[in-house]
Design an enzyme around this catalytic site. Sequence first.
Site, PDB file in Angstrom:
ATOM      1  N   CYS A 105     -14.856   1.488 -44.712  1.00 41.75           N
ATOM      2  CA  CYS A 105     -14.980   2.934 -44.569  1.00 41.75           C
ATOM      3  C   CYS A 105     -14.443   3.485 -45.872  1.00 41.75           C
ATOM      4  CB  CYS A 105     -14.174   3.491 -43.393  1.00 41.75           C
ATOM      5  SG  CYS A 105     -14.169   5.296 -43.423  1.00 41.75           S
ATOM      6  N   CYS A 108     -11.963   6.825 -45.183  1.00 44.32           N
ATOM      7  CA  CYS A 108     -10.711   6.752 -44.424  1.00 44.32           C
ATOM      8  C   CYS A 108     -10.586   5.398 -43.766  1.00 44.32           C
ATOM      9  CB  CYS A 108     -10.583   7.903 -43.435  1.00 44.32           C
ATOM     10  SG  CYS A 108     -12.069   8.315 -42.512  1.00 44.32           S
ATOM     11  N   SER A 109     -10.714   5.318 -42.458  1.00 46.75           N
ATOM     12  CA  SER A 109     -10.489   4.028 -41.820  1.00 46.75           C
ATOM     13  C   SER A 109     -11.327   3.868 -40.560  1.00 46.75           C
ATOM     14  CB  SER A 109      -9.013   3.857 -41.491  1.00 46.75           C
ATOM     15  OG  SER A 109      -8.602   4.928 -40.653  1.00 46.75           O
ATOM     16  N   CYS A 110     -12.531   4.436 -40.537  1.00 49.06           N
ATOM     17  CA  CYS A 110     -13.402   4.297 -39.366  1.00 49.06           C
ATOM     18  C   CYS A 110     -13.636   2.806 -39.111  1.00 49.06           C
ATOM     19  CB  CYS A 110     -14.730   5.016 -39.592  1.00 49.06           C
ATOM     20  SG  CYS A 110     -14.520   6.798 -39.804  1.00 49.06           S
TER      21      CYS A 110
HETATM   22 FE    FE Z   1     -13.840   6.949 -41.987  1.00 49.69          FE
END
Ligand code: FE
Length: 203
Positions: A105, A108-110
């Site tokens: 991602c 961010c951190s999906c």
């Molecule tokens: Fe994300």
Amino acid sequence: MSDHNHHTEPPSEIELKVKALESLLVEKGLVDPAALDALIDTYENRVGPKNGAQVVARAWTEPEFKDWLLKDATAAIGSIGFTGRQGEHMKVIENTPTVHNLVVCTLCSCYPWTVLGLPPVWYKSAPYRARAVIDPRGVLAEFGTEIGPDVEIKVWDSTSEMRYMVLPERPAGTADWTQDALLSLVSRNSMIGVEIVHPPKDT
Ligand code: FE
């Protein structure tokens, strides 16, 4: 709407409240920070990725399930009971002898929580997010993964609207293995695409 809005950055206010609560509980002696770390480790490394491994082992052994999984991952995964937040829209991409897939991602951190649990720290780090796209082979090498020069590497950028999981290649030497036995071979990292599933070691 900017592209960034498709991602799920944790609201900093909630993070702060969690941190405050944690500090208070630790200070009052109500929780042991080591116990909290152990709990997080459980979801990051053990409970979470076992769901994904179950999906992979089933796809390796049941061709009809695999077809369904590649066509409609959300429904196929949901049929095993893995549904919920951060897994509403799933896509599974298959590694083949000619294509290796890698998930990131970039903003961010999906991450597909329902099948992989909590994202590892490196997945959320700025260097991984940036370099996975610019230099996927370099990133893979750092994980000890060598992908042949004739194999195409595809990088999939997760968002809150579409989360990816890699279906690794079934390793050689496992033709007569049961689904349960195969489960133990499937690592979390192989489902993110930073590693491959290695053939079982001769014992
Ligand atoms: Fe994300």
